[in-house]
Design an enzyme around this catalytic site. Structure first.
Site, PDB file in Angstrom:
ATOM      1  N   ASN A  85     -18.397   2.018  16.287  1.00 15.95           N
ATOM      2  CA  ASN A  85     -19.775   2.110  16.769  1.00 15.95           C
ATOM      3  C   ASN A  85     -19.775   1.668  18.227  1.00 15.95           C
ATOM      4  O   ASN A  85     -19.719   0.476  18.521  1.00 15.95           O
ATOM      5  CB  ASN A  85     -20.673   1.204  15.904  1.00 15.95           C
ATOM      6  CG  ASN A  85     -22.098   1.167  16.401  1.00 15.95           C
ATOM      7  OD1 ASN A  85     -22.493   1.943  17.276  1.00 15.95           O
ATOM      8  ND2 ASN A  85     -22.895   0.259  15.847  1.00 15.95           N
ATOM      9  N   LYS A 136     -22.072   1.766  20.328  1.00 14.02           N
ATOM     10  CA  LYS A 136     -23.378   1.244  20.787  1.00 14.02           C
ATOM     11  C   LYS A 136     -23.726   1.850  22.158  1.00 14.02           C
ATOM     12  O   LYS A 136     -23.419   3.019  22.386  1.00 14.02           O
ATOM     13  CB  LYS A 136     -23.360  -0.284  20.797  1.00 14.02           C
ATOM     14  CG  LYS A 136     -22.924  -0.836  19.431  1.00 14.02           C
ATOM     15  CD  LYS A 136     -23.140  -2.297  19.268  1.00 14.02           C
ATOM     16  CE  LYS A 136     -22.678  -2.704  17.864  1.00 14.02           C
ATOM     17  NZ  LYS A 136     -22.928  -4.119  17.592  1.00 14.02           N
ATOM     18  N   HIS A 188     -29.093   0.163  11.130  1.00 15.07           N
ATOM     19  CA  HIS A 188     -28.309  -0.860  11.839  1.00 15.07           C
ATOM     20  C   HIS A 188     -29.244  -2.001  12.241  1.00 15.07           C
ATOM     21  O   HIS A 188     -30.390  -1.764  12.642  1.00 15.07           O
ATOM     22  CB  HIS A 188     -27.632  -0.256  13.073  1.00 15.07           C
ATOM     23  CG  HIS A 188     -26.609  -1.190  13.656  1.00 15.07           C
ATOM     24  ND1 HIS A 188     -26.972  -2.266  14.428  1.00 15.07           N
ATOM     25  CD2 HIS A 188     -25.261  -1.230  13.545  1.00 15.07           C
ATOM     26  CE1 HIS A 188     -25.872  -2.925  14.778  1.00 15.07           C
ATOM     27  NE2 HIS A 188     -24.823  -2.314  14.257  1.00 15.07           N
ATOM     28  N   GLU A 206     -29.460  -3.756  14.800  1.00 16.89           N
ATOM     29  CA  GLU A 206     -30.011  -3.690  16.164  1.00 16.89           C
ATOM     30  C   GLU A 206     -31.230  -2.764  16.198  1.00 16.89           C
ATOM     31  O   GLU A 206     -32.194  -3.003  16.923  1.00 16.89           O
ATOM     32  CB  GLU A 206     -28.918  -3.247  17.152  1.00 16.89           C
ATOM     33  CG  GLU A 206     -27.944  -4.393  17.424  1.00 16.89           C
ATOM     34  CD  GLU A 206     -26.535  -3.977  17.772  1.00 16.89           C
ATOM     35  OE1 GLU A 206     -26.304  -2.811  18.146  1.00 16.89           O
ATOM     36  OE2 GLU A 206     -25.629  -4.837  17.651  1.00 16.89           O
ATOM     37  N   GLU A 220     -23.261  -5.529   7.072  1.00 13.22           N
ATOM     38  CA  GLU A 220     -23.040  -6.200   8.351  1.00 13.22           C
ATOM     39  C   GLU A 220     -23.928  -7.434   8.442  1.00 13.22           C
ATOM     40  O   GLU A 220     -25.103  -7.326   8.816  1.00 13.22           O
ATOM     41  CB  GLU A 220     -23.382  -5.251   9.504  1.00 13.22           C
ATOM     42  CG  GLU A 220     -22.571  -3.980   9.493  1.00 13.22           C
ATOM     43  CD  GLU A 220     -22.555  -3.340  10.872  1.00 13.22           C
ATOM     44  OE1 GLU A 220     -21.469  -3.209  11.431  1.00 13.22           O
ATOM     45  OE2 GLU A 220     -23.624  -3.009  11.395  1.00 13.22           O
ATOM     46  N   GLY A 231     -21.073  -9.014  16.841  1.00 13.38           N
ATOM     47  CA  GLY A 231     -20.896  -9.290  18.261  1.00 13.38           C
ATOM     48  C   GLY A 231     -20.764 -10.769  18.599  1.00 13.38           C
ATOM     49  O   GLY A 231     -20.827 -11.159  19.758  1.00 13.38           O
ATOM     50  N   SER A 258     -17.755  -8.302  13.919  1.00  6.36           N
ATOM     51  CA  SER A 258     -16.587  -8.917  14.572  1.00  6.36           C
ATOM     52  C   SER A 258     -15.257  -8.576  13.886  1.00  6.36           C
ATOM     53  O   SER A 258     -14.366  -9.414  13.808  1.00  6.36           O
ATOM     54  CB  SER A 258     -16.757 -10.434  14.695  1.00  6.36           C
ATOM     55  OG  SER A 258     -17.894 -10.730  15.497  1.00  6.36           O
TER      56      SER A 258
END
Ligand code: PGA
Length: 263
Positions: free
Chosen positions: A13, A15, A106, A108, A178, A184, A222
């Site tokens: 991904n 991003k 996701h 985010e 996730e 991250g 991560s």
């Protein structure tokens, strides 16, 4: 060895990265790694989710890779079809460009862009209607984990879409767990914690569909070459959704190799 018959998936991904020149280099480097030490599609399926304006050029560049690498959209519109919707890209337009997979849910998107349950349900409906395959992301926040609500939150996120998916359409769904606190941050869930959640997700899916045992459940947060093998060794971890480490061809390749070898 996990004993699972599910072919693992490793999906990068990207991003909101990288600049064009770097993207081309990244693909070249990845193809080179795969040429030197091939990974077959029976060992591990590989996908890349670039920024939307790069989807077609990345797809083009991947055509001569030594194994099939799927291009994955990072998002799609809550509106279906075509029309006067400035800035949007629908499921039908993605499908028309031969993009087969799309990320939905996701964290985010959920946290920064207001993708609430209604929006996510609309996106899932649109994707399935257009015969797109979905990587459906779920995961709890640190606050929810510390309050002992992680399982409940994640299973609710699965239930949020359950009624929208027809029996045979579960074949078109991959789940990505996730934990938000691991994305991250450099903090990975321990393999034990991740496996525990994956087993719960599998149990939840199996109550919803007879295909529950066959649905790939990816771990994300991560993932890096250093922790990929121990995650890959867990019975219900069928791959990885990789953010940061997918921006380096060697790291991404090594993660794919770890999953390819473990199953
Ligand atoms: P990360 O991102 O690997 O950089 O933690 C994972 C993701 O958000 O998909």
């Amino acid at each position: 060895m996990s004993g699972s018959t599910i072919i693992p998936w490793v999906v990068g991904n990207w991003k909101m990265n990288p600049m064009q020149a770097n993207s081309q280099q990244l693909i070249q480097d990845l193809k080179q790694q795969l040429k030197q030490n091939p990974i077959s599609e029976q060992q591990c399926r590989i996908g890349i989710a670039p920024i939307s304006i790069a989807l077609l050029s990345v797809q083009q560049q991947l055509l001569d890779a030594s194994c099939e690498i799927l291009s994955v959209a990072q998002d799609l519109s809550r509106i279906a079809g075509t029309g006067a919707y400035t800035g949007e890209v629908s499921a039908e337009l993605l499908k028309d460009s031969h993009i087969d997979y799309v990320l939905i849910g996701h964290s985010e998107r959920r946290e920064i862009f207001g993708d609430n349950v209604n929006v996510i349900q609309e996106k899932v409906k649109n994707a399935l209607n257009a015969e797109m395959k979905i990587i459906y992301c779920v995961g709890e926040s640190l606050e929810q984990r510390e309050a002992g609500q992680a399982e409940q939150v994640v299973l609710q996120q699965i239930c949020d879409i359950a009624a929208l998916v027809k029996a045979e359409q579960w074949n078109n769904i991959i789940v990505a767990y996730e934990p938000i606190w691991a994305i991250g941050t450099g903090k990975t869930a321990s393999p034990e914690d991740a496996q525990t959640m994956h087993a719960k997700i599998r149990e939840g899916l199996s109550q919803i569909t007879p295909l529950g045992a066959e649905i790939a459940i990816l771990y994300g947060g991560s993932v890096k070459p250093e922790n990929a093998a121990e995650l890959a060794a867990c019975a219900d971890i069928n791959g990885a959704l990789v953010g940061g480490a997918s921006l380096n061809a060697e790291s991404f390749y090594q993660i794919a190799q770890a999953f390819a070898k473990s199953k």
